[in-house]
Design an enzyme around this catalytic site. Structure first.
Site, short mmCIF file in Angstrom:
data_model
loop_
_atom_site.label_atom_id
_atom_site.label_comp_id
_atom_site.label_asym_id
_atom_site.label_seq_id
_atom_site.Cartn_x
_atom_site.Cartn_y
_atom_site.Cartn_z
N LYS A 9 -38.02 17.43 -0.02
CA LYS A 9 -36.96 17.50 -1.04
C LYS A 9 -36.88 16.20 -1.80
O LYS A 9 -36.72 16.14 -3.13
CB LYS A 9 -35.86 18.07 -0.42
CG LYS A 9 -35.88 19.50 0.09
CD LYS A 9 -34.72 20.00 0.87
CE LYS A 9 -35.18 21.37 1.52
NZ LYS A 9 -33.90 21.74 2.43
N GLN A 23 -28.76 19.90 5.83
CA GLN A 23 -30.22 20.61 6.26
C GLN A 23 -29.77 21.19 7.66
O GLN A 23 -29.00 20.57 8.48
CB GLN A 23 -31.05 19.48 6.45
CG GLN A 23 -32.50 19.87 7.07
CD GLN A 23 -33.07 20.94 6.18
OE1 GLN A 23 -33.17 20.68 4.76
NE2 GLN A 23 -33.75 21.85 6.36
N ASP A 25 -27.56 24.87 -2.40
CA ASP A 25 -28.36 25.69 -1.42
C ASP A 25 -28.11 27.10 -1.77
O ASP A 25 -28.79 28.04 -1.46
CB ASP A 25 -28.12 25.34 -0.05
CG ASP A 25 -29.42 24.54 0.70
OD1 ASP A 25 -30.60 24.57 -0.22
OD2 ASP A 25 -29.30 23.70 1.65
#
Ligand code: NAP
Length: 295
Positions: free
Chosen positions: A52, A96, A119
């Site tokens: 990412k 994460q 997200d």
């Protein structure tokens, strides 16, 4: 059979984002800034976050990696989130997953400012998705929609079977596939570990989306001729021929299913790159929203 090339499609998305960042910078604005919080040293999580961050660099975004050891307290994570929520130089951030057992992932998620939740996991964004309101769509399902769009795959009136009902993939995917616009308007069935006669259900799918995390879940006899097959699963399996000692594999037995499919995603190189591309799109949107609200 045609491959749904996530690498090539994601590269196109990144090119268009990079152009937008260039014009943003040319007009004197700061590039979008994504921060990633990583807890512990799980190699898969580290590799996802590294991917990412690398993608951010490719499109000209600013990025920050905030890494903690797995022993970090829940309180420190919550304070880090509070800090990221209020920092005006950060447009969006991700935590994460998975987090270590002693950290309550739901508590962490609820602490995020939904406007920075790129997200798309916060209940506010999930609610907006369900109601068809503007918000951040979860990256993996949105990446799949963009892949279907890129290949002009018809979804209206099709029977879409989603295998898996997780909050980050299966459930939002099922909601998005039945929305009242393209890609969507499908008739959706959702299957999970308690589903009986899975094969009878998957064989009815015009579009089969599999997000289970178990290699070999979908074999050739479980797919109807001409189906579109999206394999979300990513598992590491031992492979002595690889330098790393492992290779990545999906949930679908590719050699059996590919010859029966009209379109199929490879693993790797299918859904994975599209997930990252979607995260970049959400971050760009967060930056644009931020600039608008502070203008
Ligand atoms: P998850 O939270 O573990 O959910 C797995 C789902 O599969 C659950 O709903 C489970 O049912 C269902 N399931 C388990 N065994 C099954 C079976 N035998 N038959 C039917 N359904 C079954 O996993 P996830 O987070 O959704 O991720 C799924 C996979 O996608 C993983 O391999 C993950 O690494 C991968 N993934 C890839 C990307 C990408 O960008 N490529 C992104 C996210 C995830 P229950 O609900 O009944 O337990």
């Amino acid at each position: 059979m045609q491959l749904l090339d996530g690498l090539a499609t994601a590269a196109l998305v990144r090119q268009s984002i990079a152009r937008e960042v260039q014009s943003m910078v040319a007009s004197g604005k700061r590039p979008p800034h994504l921060a990633a919080v990583l807890v512990g040293d799980d190699p898969a999580s580290r590799s996802y976050v590294t991917g990412k961050i690398k993608a951010c660099e490719e499109v000209g975004f600013l990025s920050s990696l905030i890494a903690f050891p797995s022993t970090i307290s829940e309180q420190t994570i919550l304070e880090t989130i509070d800090d990221l929520n209020q920092r005006s130089d950060v447009d969006g951030f991700i935590v994460q997953l998975p987090l270590p057992q002693h950290i309550d992932a739901t508590k962490v998620l609820l602490r995020l400012n939904p406007e920075k939740d790129v997200d798309g996991f916060h209940p506010v964004n999930v609610g907006k998705m369900c109601l068809g309101l503007d918000g951040f769509l979860p990256a993996t399902p949105n990446g799949i929609l963009r892949l279907l769009e890129q290949y002009h795959i018809e979804t209206t009136g099709k029977h879409c079977v989603v295998v898996g009902r997780s909050a980050i993939v299966g459930l939002p995917m099922s909601i998005l596939m039945q929305r009242q616009h393209y890609p969507g308007n499908a008739t959706v069935t959702i299957a999970h570990s308690k589903t009986q006669s899975l094969r009878d259900i998957t064989r009815q799918a015009d579009i089969l989306i599999v997000a289970v995390g178990r290699p070999g879940t979908i074999t050739g006899d479980m797919v109807k001729d001409g189906a579109v097959v999206i394999d979300v699963g990513v598992s590491r399996v031992e492979d002595a021929t690889k330098k790393s000692g492992f290779r990545l594999t999906g949930d679908v037995v590719f050699e059996e299913v590919a010859p029966k499919s009209s379109y199929i995603t490879p693993v790797p190189g299918g859904v994975g790159p599209m997930t990252i591309a979607s995260l970049l799109l959400n971050t760009l949107q967060a930056a644009l929203n931020h600039q608008k609200s502070s203008a």
